[in-house]
Design a protein around this motif. Structure first.
Motif, PDB file in Angstrom:
ATOM      1  N   ALA A 149     -25.087  17.500   5.908  1.00  0.00           N
ATOM      2  CA  ALA A 149     -24.634  17.670   4.524  1.00  0.00           C
ATOM      3  C   ALA A 149     -25.403  16.729   3.592  1.00  0.00           C
ATOM      4  O   ALA A 149     -25.763  17.108   2.470  1.00  0.00           O
ATOM      5  CB  ALA A 149     -23.130  17.406   4.431  1.00  0.00           C
ATOM      6  N   PHE A 150     -25.655  15.504   4.044  1.00  0.00           N
ATOM      7  CA  PHE A 150     -26.415  14.549   3.236  1.00  0.00           C
ATOM      8  C   PHE A 150     -27.833  15.044   2.984  1.00  0.00           C
ATOM      9  O   PHE A 150     -28.379  14.880   1.887  1.00  0.00           O
ATOM     10  CB  PHE A 150     -26.450  13.185   3.928  1.00  0.00           C
ATOM     11  CG  PHE A 150     -27.352  12.193   3.244  1.00  0.00           C
ATOM     12  CD1 PHE A 150     -26.928  11.511   2.116  1.00  0.00           C
ATOM     13  CD2 PHE A 150     -28.639  11.958   3.726  1.00  0.00           C
ATOM     14  CE1 PHE A 150     -27.766  10.617   1.472  1.00  0.00           C
ATOM     15  CE2 PHE A 150     -29.485  11.066   3.093  1.00  0.00           C
ATOM     16  CZ  PHE A 150     -29.044  10.385   1.958  1.00  0.00           C
ATOM     17  N   GLU A 151     -28.427  15.654   3.982  1.00  0.00           N
ATOM     18  CA  GLU A 151     -29.797  16.155   3.821  1.00  0.00           C
ATOM     19  C   GLU A 151     -29.877  17.258   2.774  1.00  0.00           C
ATOM     20  O   GLU A 151     -30.938  17.473   2.181  1.00  0.00           O
ATOM     21  CB  GLU A 151     -30.333  16.639   5.166  1.00  0.00           C
ATOM     22  CG  GLU A 151     -30.606  15.493   6.141  1.00  0.00           C
ATOM     23  CD  GLU A 151     -30.962  15.964   7.540  1.00  0.00           C
ATOM     24  OE1 GLU A 151     -30.785  17.179   7.821  1.00  0.00           O
ATOM     25  OE2 GLU A 151     -31.399  15.126   8.350  1.00  0.00           O
ATOM     26  N   ARG A 152     -28.755  17.937   2.531  1.00  0.00           N
ATOM     27  CA  ARG A 152     -28.721  18.970   1.490  1.00  0.00           C
ATOM     28  C   ARG A 152     -28.427  18.385   0.104  1.00  0.00           C
ATOM     29  O   ARG A 152     -28.887  18.910  -0.899  1.00  0.00           O
ATOM     30  CB  ARG A 152     -27.670  20.035   1.832  1.00  0.00           C
ATOM     31  CG  ARG A 152     -28.014  20.870   3.055  1.00  0.00           C
ATOM     32  CD  ARG A 152     -27.123  22.096   3.157  1.00  0.00           C
ATOM     33  NE  ARG A 152     -25.716  21.757   3.320  1.00  0.00           N
ATOM     34  CZ  ARG A 152     -25.126  21.569   4.499  1.00  0.00           C
ATOM     35  NH1 ARG A 152     -25.834  21.682   5.613  1.00  0.00           N
ATOM     36  NH2 ARG A 152     -23.832  21.277   4.582  1.00  0.00           N
ATOM     37  N   THR A 153     -27.631  17.309   0.059  1.00  0.00           N
ATOM     38  CA  THR A 153     -27.172  16.793  -1.229  1.00  0.00           C
ATOM     39  C   THR A 153     -27.892  15.517  -1.680  1.00  0.00           C
ATOM     40  O   THR A 153     -28.040  15.289  -2.883  1.00  0.00           O
ATOM     41  CB  THR A 153     -25.667  16.468  -1.167  1.00  0.00           C
ATOM     42  OG1 THR A 153     -25.453  15.399  -0.213  1.00  0.00           O
ATOM     43  CG2 THR A 153     -24.856  17.690  -0.752  1.00  0.00           C
ATOM     44  N   GLY A 154     -28.308  14.672  -0.722  1.00  0.00           N
ATOM     45  CA  GLY A 154     -28.901  13.387  -1.070  1.00  0.00           C
ATOM     46  C   GLY A 154     -27.907  12.411  -1.664  1.00  0.00           C
ATOM     47  O   GLY A 154     -28.297  11.383  -2.231  1.00  0.00           O
ATOM     48  N   SER A 155     -26.617  12.692  -1.520  1.00  0.00           N
ATOM     49  CA  SER A 155     -25.571  11.857  -2.123  1.00  0.00           C
ATOM     50  C   SER A 155     -24.703  11.205  -1.053  1.00  0.00           C
ATOM     51  O   SER A 155     -24.645  11.676   0.086  1.00  0.00           O
ATOM     52  CB  SER A 155     -24.671  12.713  -3.025  1.00  0.00           C
ATOM     53  OG  SER A 155     -25.404  13.310  -4.070  1.00  0.00           O
ATOM     54  N   SER A 156     -24.030  10.125  -1.438  1.00  0.00           N
ATOM     55  CA  SER A 156     -23.073   9.497  -0.538  1.00  0.00           C
ATOM     56  C   SER A 156     -21.995  10.501  -0.153  1.00  0.00           C
ATOM     57  O   SER A 156     -21.576  11.323  -0.979  1.00  0.00           O
ATOM     58  CB  SER A 156     -22.428   8.276  -1.205  1.00  0.00           C
ATOM     59  OG  SER A 156     -23.385   7.256  -1.423  1.00  0.00           O
TER      60      SER A 156
END
Length: 291
Positions: A149-156
């Motif tokens: 999920a982080f790899e898609r959003t780049g967010s915490s």
């Protein structure tokens, strides 16, 4: 492209008072869930998610954890001499699991303070945080789901599960809305620490899994300590919301609160029943008992 999550931080400096007297001389994180200490489950989860560096935040009398992941020459030699190759492989796999470093939290000043101790070791990159007494049993490891999920959003991203009724008051709670393109992602507006059930903004509780951007360290250094002089991670994340987007993530899997005696017992039973070598005989024994 979001930066890779290479490092995972494990806050493990607490005294484990809920398990006294067992934790008087043994760290809570080293209590065995069937035949592996709690912290090893978390380290294996981090490695399965792609982390290659493990940072463990410790305190006095926690050297047992260091010994567990260190090489045991005498034990390995004894197993090799006796031809116990299967056990030898198990012991060596623990030693070779990842590159592990340790740093101490001199005072118990809250979860945020514990995470802050890892700043120099993490550097300027996003990282994972895993609380060792939250055990998540999942087909795809919980942290791996969150990394994707982080790899898609780049967010915490904060791990989250639905907690119904009055129990929500035991958790940090998300004021959030589901992402229309991915209902598992929860767009966070605010965080409320241990709200009354009647005042909780949702049933989405924060559990012991986090992916955080390095800006969190600046937030933790600037937030005001709360009760008992503790620096709370939740307060740091609330401050982070003013600068960056933060998501909750409804993972797939079952969480066990192994930091609680009843939760630890339930986890032990469920993990034992799932084992091919223990499950059938254990299940048969349970059925034979008149509880």
């Amino acid at each position: 492209m979001a930066a890779k999550i290479r490092k995972a931080v494990f806050p493990a400096a607490g005294m484990g008072t809920r398990f006294l007297p067992a934790t008087k001389a043994t760290p809570k994180e080293m209590l065995p869930l069937v035949d592996k200490p709690l912290i090893q489950y978390g380290v294996e989860e981090a490695v399965a998610a792609g982390c290659t560096e493990i940072i463990i935040i410790t305190s006095r009398s926690k050297t047992t954890m260091e010994d567990h992941f260190d090489k045991s020459w005498d034990l390995e030699h004894a197993l090799e001499e006796k031809g116990k190759t299967e056990l030898l492989q198990i012991v060596r796999s623990v030693t070779n699991i990842a590159h592990i470093t340790y740093t101490r939290q001199a005072e118990a000043l809250g979860l945020g303070h514990a995470v802050l101790q890892a700043k120099s070791l993490v550097g300027d990159e996003p990282f994972a945080v895993i609380l060792p007494d939250d055990i998540v049993d999942a087909e795809v490891p919980c942290m791996k789901q969150m990394v994707e999920a982080f790899e898609r959003t780049g967010s915490s991203i904060l791990g989250s599960e639905v907690v119904e009724g009055a129990a929500i008051s035991n958790y940090g709670c998300l004021d959030c809305t589901p992402d229309p393109l991915n209902p598992r992602l929860l767009d966070i507006r605010n965080l409320v620490e241990k709200p009354k059930a009647s005042e909780a903004p949702s049933q989405n509780a924060i559990i012991g899994r986090y992916i955080l951007t390095p800006l969190i360290f600046d937030m933790l250094e600037s937030v005001q300590p709360g009760a008992g002089g503790e620096i709370q991670l939740t307060d740091g994340i609330k401050a982070l919301l003013e600068y960056e987007r933060v998501y909750g993530f409804s993972y797939e899997g079952k969480r066990h609160d192994a930091g609680d005696k009843l939760g630890f017992l339930k986890a032990t039973v469920e993990f034992a029943l799932k084992r091919d070598d223990l499950g059938p005989k254990f299940r048969e024994w349970l059925r034979s008992q008149q509880f």
